[in-house]
Structures are given as C-alpha cells and as structure tokens.
Design an enzyme around this catalytic site. Structure first.
Site, PDB file in Angstrom:
ATOM      1  N   GLY A  19       0.777  -1.246   0.000  1.00  0.00           N
ATOM      2  CA  GLY A  19       0.000   0.000   0.000  1.00  0.00           C
ATOM      3  C   GLY A  19       0.805   1.291   0.000  1.00  0.00           C
ATOM      4  CG  ASN A  21       1.954   3.283  -5.792  1.00  0.00           C
ATOM      5  OD1 ASN A  21       2.354   4.326  -6.316  1.00  0.00           O
ATOM      6  ND2 ASN A  21       2.563   2.126  -5.950  1.00  0.00           N
ATOM      7  CG  MET A  94      -1.304  -8.675  -6.129  1.00  0.00           C
ATOM      8  SD  MET A  94      -0.231  -8.041  -7.444  1.00  0.00           S
ATOM      9  CE  MET A  94       0.600  -9.550  -7.907  1.00  0.00           C
ATOM     10  CE  LYS A  95      -7.610 -12.540  -5.948  1.00  0.00           C
ATOM     11  NZ  LYS A  95      -7.393 -13.963  -6.149  1.00  0.00           N
ATOM     12  CB  ILE A  96      -7.164 -10.068 -13.946  1.00  0.00           C
ATOM     13  CG1 ILE A  96      -5.627 -10.145 -13.915  1.00  0.00           C
ATOM     14  CG2 ILE A  96      -7.656  -9.583 -15.306  1.00  0.00           C
ATOM     15  CD1 ILE A  96      -5.030 -11.148 -14.863  1.00  0.00           C
ATOM     16  CG  LEU A  97     -10.590  -5.048 -12.032  1.00  0.00           C
ATOM     17  CD1 LEU A  97     -10.659  -3.539 -12.222  1.00  0.00           C
ATOM     18  CD2 LEU A  97     -11.385  -5.461 -10.799  1.00  0.00           C
ATOM     19  CG  ASN A 111      -2.669  -1.259 -12.997  1.00  0.00           C
ATOM     20  OD1 ASN A 111      -2.601  -1.344 -11.767  1.00  0.00           O
ATOM     21  ND2 ASN A 111      -1.945  -2.032 -13.795  1.00  0.00           N
ATOM     22  CG  HIS A 113       2.849  -2.471 -15.233  1.00  0.00           C
ATOM     23  ND1 HIS A 113       2.442  -3.682 -14.702  1.00  0.00           N
ATOM     24  CD2 HIS A 113       3.892  -2.745 -16.059  1.00  0.00           C
ATOM     25  CE1 HIS A 113       3.209  -4.641 -15.204  1.00  0.00           C
ATOM     26  NE2 HIS A 113       4.089  -4.111 -16.016  1.00  0.00           N
TER      27      HIS A 113
HETATM   28  C1  GRF Z   1       3.803  -1.268  -7.405  1.00  0.00           C
HETATM   29  O1  GRF Z   1       5.113  -1.498  -7.847  1.00  0.00           O
HETATM   30  C2  GRF Z   1       2.859  -1.145  -8.580  1.00  0.00           C
HETATM   31  O2  GRF Z   1       3.453  -0.583  -9.709  1.00  0.00           O
HETATM   32  C3  GRF Z   1       2.486  -2.583  -8.849  1.00  0.00           C
HETATM   33  O3  GRF Z   1       2.391  -3.171  -7.575  1.00  0.00           O
HETATM   34  C4  GRF Z   1       3.239  -2.475  -6.647  1.00  0.00           C
HETATM   35  C5  GRF Z   1       2.379  -2.059  -5.496  1.00  0.00           C
HETATM   36  O4  GRF Z   1       3.126  -1.503  -4.462  1.00  0.00           O
HETATM   37  N1  GRF Z   1       1.287  -2.678  -9.631  1.00  0.00           N
HETATM   38  P1  GRF Z   1       2.401  -0.809  -3.226  1.00  0.00           P
HETATM   39  O5  GRF Z   1       1.435  -1.847  -2.649  1.00  0.00           O
HETATM   40  O6  GRF Z   1       1.681   0.398  -3.730  1.00  0.00           O
HETATM   41  O7  GRF Z   1       3.492  -0.464  -2.253  1.00  0.00           O
END
Ligand code: GRF
Length: 193
Positions: A19, A21, A94-97, A111, A113
């Site tokens: 978390g 981000n 980590m789930k695909i919508l 999203n 990435h």
């Molecule tokens: C990030 O590197 C993001 O780009 C990827 O998953 C990671 C999530 O990190 N999709 P956090 O949970 O926000 O620390």
C-alpha cells in the site's frame, strides 16, 4: 465512459499488499485545494499492510472475499455505487478485473505498473529489464481494459538502469517515481474527462 461533472472526484483505491502508492495518494488528497477525495479502499486480502493506512486516516475500507470472482465483483460494484465512486485507482491490486466489471463501472479505471509499457506486462518486470540489459526502465499509469496492462497510457516516467542495479535497487528507485507519478496521472485524467 460517462462524463465526470462537478469538482469533486470520489476515488476508490484497490490494493492487495503493502500500500505505499495508496499512502502517497492519501497524502496527495490532503494537499490544500486537492480535487480528489479517497472515499473507499478495497482489498482482496485482509492482511494487506495498506489497510493500516485506511484505518489511521479513517477512510472506509472493505475486504472482499475473492473465492468466487463474480460475487466478489458484484459486491465491489455495489459498494462503488453506494459511495458514488467515479474513479478507480488500482495500486498493487493482484486480481484481474473481468470485462463485465469494466463495462459495468461507467468511469475510468487506472492502474500503475512498474515498467515502461508496453514492455514487460505482468510480473517480475525489474528482473526481466535487468536480464535484457535494458538501459532504462520506469513506471506507467494506464487505463484499464480487459487486456492485461494494455490500456491507453496516461503518463510514464523513465529511470536509468545502472550496471550496479539489482532487482531490489531498481524496484526501490521505480517505486519512488511511482509515488510521484500516480497523482500526476490522476490530475491529467480529471482534466480530460
Ligand atoms: C507497485 O510497484 C505497482 O506498480 C504494482 O504493484 C506495486 C504495489 O506496491 N502494480 P504498493 O502496494 O503500492 O506499495
């Protein structure tokens, strides 16, 4: 996609783990004159460290049992409606919508990435960039479509890969730019729609 009106954007952030981000977006939402409000956090994992940030900041959160995907997504859609959410930000979810979910939610879904898309969709992006001796990697924020990591790119930022970089050091560098990039992408999308 429906038009957004008014000046307030109600955001839901979807997480599965750490978390970081999410935390950077919470901080951003608290900046004076910020147009965004984080109304709801969704996690498929009750052990997500990110849920601590929801609790500390008194943001509504919801842990969704994903053992049956269709039911899980229906429940999420219901919560989104109830909370008048008009932007979803996936942040390490980590789930695909499913395409039905994407069709039924009438607003944008973003999203983040950790690669320079379209390079390295999916997992282990840093490992692959180092293995291929790429000179640069980076982070991308894109619109979510039913095809994994393939929607329109909203913003992207590069970092140089040094000879001395390992998967760990590169991940750290990229995460740092992710935290700055997500707010930029949100500003951009809110201006456009
Ligand atoms: C990030 O590197 C993001 O780009 C990827 O998953 C990671 C999530 O990190 N999709 P956090 O949970 O926000 O620390």
């Amino acid at each position: 996609m429906e038009q957004l009106t008014g000046r307030n954007f109600n955001i839901s952030i979807f997480i599965s783990g750490r978390g970081s981000n999410l935390l950077s977006l919470i901080r951003y939402s608290k900046i004076k004159n910020s147009k965004i409000k984080i109304n709801l956090i969704i996690s498929n994992n009750k052990f997500s460290k990110g849920l601590e940030f929801a609790k500390k900041n008194k943001i509504k959160y919801c842990v969704i049992d994903y053992s049956k995907k269709k039911q899980a997504e229906d429940k999420i859609l219901e919560y989104l409606r109830k909370n008048k959410i008009n932007l979803i930000c996936l942040a390490g979810f980590m789930k695909i919508l499913s395409s039905d979910f994407i069709k039924n939610f009438k607003y944008p879904i973003l999203n983040i990435h950790p690669s320079l898309l379209p390079k390295y969709k999916g997992l282990n992006t840093h490992r692959r960039a180092i293995k291929n001796k790429d000179k640069f990697s980076g982070a991308t924020v894109h619109l979510v479509t039913p095809k994994l990591d393939s929607g329109k790119i909203i913003v992207q930022k590069k970092v140089r890969i040094l000879k001395s970089d390992t998967e760990k050091t590169l991940a750290k560098k990229i995460l740092k730019i992710e935290h700055k990039l997500y707010p930029v992408a949100i500003e951009k999308i809110l201006k456009k729609i």
